[in-house]
Design a protein around this motif. Structure first.
Motif, PDB file in Angstrom:
ATOM      1  N   HIS A 237       0.827  -1.215   0.000  1.00 36.55           N
ATOM      2  CA  HIS A 237       0.000   0.000   0.000  1.00 36.55           C
ATOM      3  C   HIS A 237       0.858   1.261   0.000  1.00 36.55           C
ATOM      4  N   TYR A 238       0.361   2.292  -0.659  1.00 36.24           N
ATOM      5  CA  TYR A 238       1.021   3.598  -0.623  1.00 36.24           C
ATOM      6  C   TYR A 238      -0.017   4.694  -0.860  1.00 36.24           C
ATOM      7  N   SER A 239       0.219   5.851  -0.228  1.00 38.31           N
ATOM      8  CA  SER A 239      -0.588   7.047  -0.489  1.00 38.31           C
ATOM      9  C   SER A 239      -0.116   7.678  -1.793  1.00 38.31           C
ATOM     10  N   THR A 240      -0.910   8.594  -2.320  1.00 38.30           N
ATOM     11  CA  THR A 240      -0.480   9.332  -3.510  1.00 38.30           C
ATOM     12  C   THR A 240      -0.661  10.829  -3.289  1.00 38.30           C
ATOM     13  N   TRP A 241       0.328  11.588  -3.742  1.00 39.34           N
ATOM     14  CA  TRP A 241       0.231  13.049  -3.775  1.00 39.34           C
ATOM     15  C   TRP A 241      -0.297  13.449  -5.141  1.00 39.34           C
ATOM     16  N   GLU A 242      -1.313  14.290  -5.161  1.00 38.25           N
ATOM     17  CA  GLU A 242      -1.992  14.586  -6.415  1.00 38.25           C
ATOM     18  C   GLU A 242      -2.240  16.079  -6.581  1.00 38.25           C
ATOM     19  N   ASN A 243      -2.437  16.464  -7.827  1.00 37.88           N
ATOM     20  CA  ASN A 243      -2.816  17.843  -8.113  1.00 37.88           C
ATOM     21  C   ASN A 243      -4.312  18.005  -7.858  1.00 37.88           C
ATOM     22  N   PRO A 244      -4.697  18.931  -6.978  1.00 37.84           N
ATOM     23  CA  PRO A 244      -6.126  19.115  -6.734  1.00 37.84           C
ATOM     24  C   PRO A 244      -6.828  19.696  -7.947  1.00 37.84           C
ATOM     25  N   ILE A 245      -8.142  19.561  -7.977  1.00 40.56           N
ATOM     26  CA  ILE A 245      -8.959  20.136  -9.051  1.00 40.56           C
ATOM     27  C   ILE A 245      -9.692  21.350  -8.487  1.00 40.56           C
ATOM     28  N   SER A 246     -10.074  22.287  -9.371  1.00 34.57           N
ATOM     29  CA  SER A 246     -10.686  23.516  -8.865  1.00 34.57           C
ATOM     30  C   SER A 246     -11.511  24.203  -9.944  1.00 34.57           C
ATOM     31  N   ILE A 247     -12.409  25.070  -9.473  1.00 32.99           N
ATOM     32  CA  ILE A 247     -13.138  25.981 -10.354  1.00 32.99           C
ATOM     33  C   ILE A 247     -13.235  27.330  -9.646  1.00 32.99           C
ATOM     34  N   GLU A 248     -13.570  28.370 -10.394  1.00 32.51           N
ATOM     35  CA  GLU A 248     -13.771  29.678  -9.786  1.00 32.51           C
ATOM     36  C   GLU A 248     -15.254  29.888  -9.538  1.00 32.51           C
ATOM     37  N   TYR A 249     -15.582  30.352  -8.332  1.00 33.48           N
ATOM     38  CA  TYR A 249     -16.975  30.641  -7.992  1.00 33.48           C
ATOM     39  C   TYR A 249     -17.038  31.969  -7.245  1.00 33.48           C
ATOM     40  N   ARG A 250     -17.731  32.929  -7.827  1.00 33.01           N
ATOM     41  CA  ARG A 250     -17.894  34.275  -7.256  1.00 33.01           C
ATOM     42  C   ARG A 250     -16.550  34.895  -6.867  1.00 33.01           C
ATOM     43  N   GLY A 251     -15.559  34.688  -7.708  1.00 31.56           N
ATOM     44  CA  GLY A 251     -14.259  35.305  -7.493  1.00 31.56           C
ATOM     45  C   GLY A 251     -13.299  34.497  -6.656  1.00 31.56           C
ATOM     46  N   MET A 252     -13.757  33.462  -5.982  1.00 29.92           N
ATOM     47  CA  MET A 252     -12.898  32.599  -5.185  1.00 29.92           C
ATOM     48  C   MET A 252     -12.650  31.289  -5.928  1.00 29.92           C
ATOM     49  N   ARG A 253     -11.477  30.692  -5.676  1.00 26.63           N
ATOM     50  CA  ARG A 253     -11.181  29.403  -6.292  1.00 26.63           C
ATOM     51  C   ARG A 253     -11.465  28.317  -5.268  1.00 26.63           C
TER      52      ARG A 253
END
Length: 547
Positions: free
Chosen positions: A243-259
């Protein structure tokens, strides 16, 4: 011993203010766990250290929701680099488990939720250790001290925790292998009763001394395998050791000026972002918050998002997920056209982006502006309820979320991670600085909770506590995308109007309010550094500042 009544009402008759501070803040579903996080901040730890300490303490104080037998996910904001990193601490299916095996054993159509085959490799221990190694300032021995103290000396069980603990005792602990080790002679501890867990204290001490290797390759791991196989499962020592954990790039969108940031699949954070992307095209602020007009749009957006999520979310190591297309403005524009302003859709189907290509949430922000949004879960309460003898924690049933349809991207396969419901969230401002850490726990309620608190914060500019206090809706996605629960506090006339628009809605109150999740929020003022926190009234917890 005090005896309290009225717990079955779970009515909100009092007002709670948001908490404010500057030097750091922690929030969780148990005050003793929040105190553990603050203790670590006082000793020089950062937000990640505090989060790990709270996660360990919650394994002691709320074992019917979380623990080392489950999985974890985290989003970390590093103030120095203004970067957001995602940790996937979820485990994989045993190598010996596949659809053919289930077919041979008569389980090909339905896998019972408490069956030992639902036990995937517990990823929480590796997740805690990996977070500490990369971001932590203090050793695990110090981070685990509050939890070990609570486990050895005992702690008074909180009221809601006692109620759900008893439900777990009746449902699985009294039936599962070694499950009674987490009870008092077969019953749950009562509210205010002292409960001790020396086995879990021993587990935490062993990990602090020897690291994750003792859990996955040492005596704890051998006890896990022995329990699973004795119960009829097929998890083996190689499954744990690899077993191993993974480091990943998060996903995002902009909503009302905030990400808004979420962990990528196999978690369901994608569902929250899909729904928010749809809502970005509506002027929600012009609609009264608990009106039928606003709730109708939010529910329809969430139904569309779930349809896409249930079709596409799977282990990305096994299937290609078109995240860029799914989260694009063009795709949101296309799907938004399916939302009728006055009528619920008769049925909801997933889109075709390829044509164009029970749980605890906790959070912490330290005085330097680092943030950690963290979630840990056994899945359904105590999970399977199976306990590795003498070690003080139960094993999850996360594998129940696999599809048994061989054509589905989330189909069960050896070494595969399942669709995961637990999702932490985080927000940054237009300058890339931390705006806040937040989450709402509770199965398929989680992306819906994210949608509703984000809208409360950014459409209505509520403080964190008021955002969490607001009554919620819950699409009961494990039943049908057409079934919607409305929490007590939403006016009856709104329920009637939603019914007239074609929604299948029901009112839910009392202890049934657990359906609507339990959240925590900490926001940070970028100009002053002042922290604002809130904790969900549907749980026993609190947010507390360091100073």
């Amino acid at each position: 011993m005090f005896e309290f009544t009225g717990l079955n009402e779970l009515t909100f008759k009092s007002r709670r203010s948001p908490v404010v501070g500057r030097q750091g803040m922690c929030a969780s579903s148990q005050p003793l766990a929040t105190a553990a996080g603050l203790e670590i901040l006082r000793r020089g730890g950062n937000a990640v250290d505090a989060a790990i300490a709270m996660a360990a303490a919650l394994n002691v104080t709320e074992p019917g929701s979380t623990g080392l037998g489950g999985d974890c996910f985290a989003l970390v904001y590093e103030s120095r680099s203004r970067s957001v990193v995602a940790l996937n601490g979820s485990g994989r299916a045993p190598a010996a488990l596949n659809l053919e095996r289930l077919q041979r054993e008569g389980l090909g159509e339905h896998l019972p939720p408490l069956h030992p085959y639902t036990i995937t490799v517990p990823g929480a221990c590796a997740g805690w250790c990996d977070l500490n190694e990369r971001f932590g300032r203090l050793p695990l021995a110090i981070l685990f001290e509050p939890a070990v103290r609570l486990a050895e000396e005992g702690f008074p069980v909180a009221p809601l925790t006692a109620y759900y603990w008893q439900r777990g005792a009746e449902k699985c602990l009294n039936l599962a292998l070694n499950g009674k080790e987490l009870t008092i002679n077969g019953r749950a501890p009562r509210a205010g009763e002292i409960f001790r867990n020396p086995g879990l204290a021993r587990t935490l001490k062993a990990i602090a001394e020897n690291g994750k290797k003792v859990f996955y390759e040492g005596e704890i791991g051998r006890a896990i395998v022995a329990a699973v196989q004795q119960a009829g499962g097929c998890l083996n020592e190689t499954d744990l050791a690899t077993h191993y954990s993974t480091w990943e790039n998060p996903i995002s969108i902009e909503y009302r000026g905030m990400r808004i940031w979420e962990c990528p699949p196999n978690g369901q954070g994608l569902a929250a972002l899909l729904a928010l992307n749809l809502l970005a095209g509506f002027d929600l602020a012009s609609l009264p918050p608990l009106s039928a007009d606003r709730l109708h749009i939010q529910i329809e957006a969430m139904r569309l998002a779930f349809a896409d999520a249930f079709r596409t979310i799977a282990d990305p190591a096994f299937t290609s997920i078109p995240l860029e297309t799914l989260l694009s403005d063009a795709y949101a524009d296309q799907r938004r056209k399916l939302i009728h302003p006055q009528r619920a859709a008769d049925s909801v189907r997933h889109g075709y982006p390829l044509s164009t290509s029970d749980t605890v949430y906790l959070c912490a922000i330290d005085g330097e502006g680092n943030g950690c949004s963290f979630i840990n879960s056994n899945y359904m309460g105590f999970g399977t309820g199976i306990v590795p003898h003498g070690w003080g924690f139960s094993l999850q049933n996360r594998g129940h979320n696999f599809s048994l349809d061989p054509t589905h991207p989330n189909a069960l396969a050896p070494g595969k991670r399942p669709y995961h419901t637990i999702i932490p969230a985080l927000a940054t401002d237009p300058n890339g600085e931390l705006f806040g850490v937040f989450g709402v726990m509770g199965g398929f309620m989680q992306p819906q909770g994210h949608l509703q608190v984000v809208s409360a914060l950014l459409d209505d500019h509520l403080d964190p506590q008021a955002a969490l206090d607001r009554p919620r809706f819950c699409i009961q996605a494990d039943r049908s995308l057409a079934d919607v629960a409305l929490e007590d506090g939403i006016p009856p006339q709104v329920l009637q109007e939603l019914q007239s628009r074609g929604h299948r809605v029901e009112q839910v109150g009392g202890l049934g309010r657990a359906l609507f999740g339990r959240g925590q929020i900490i926001l940070r003022d970028g100009d002053s550094g002042v922290l604002w926190g809130g904790s969900d009234p549907r749980a026993d917890g609190c947010a507390m500042p360091l100073g």
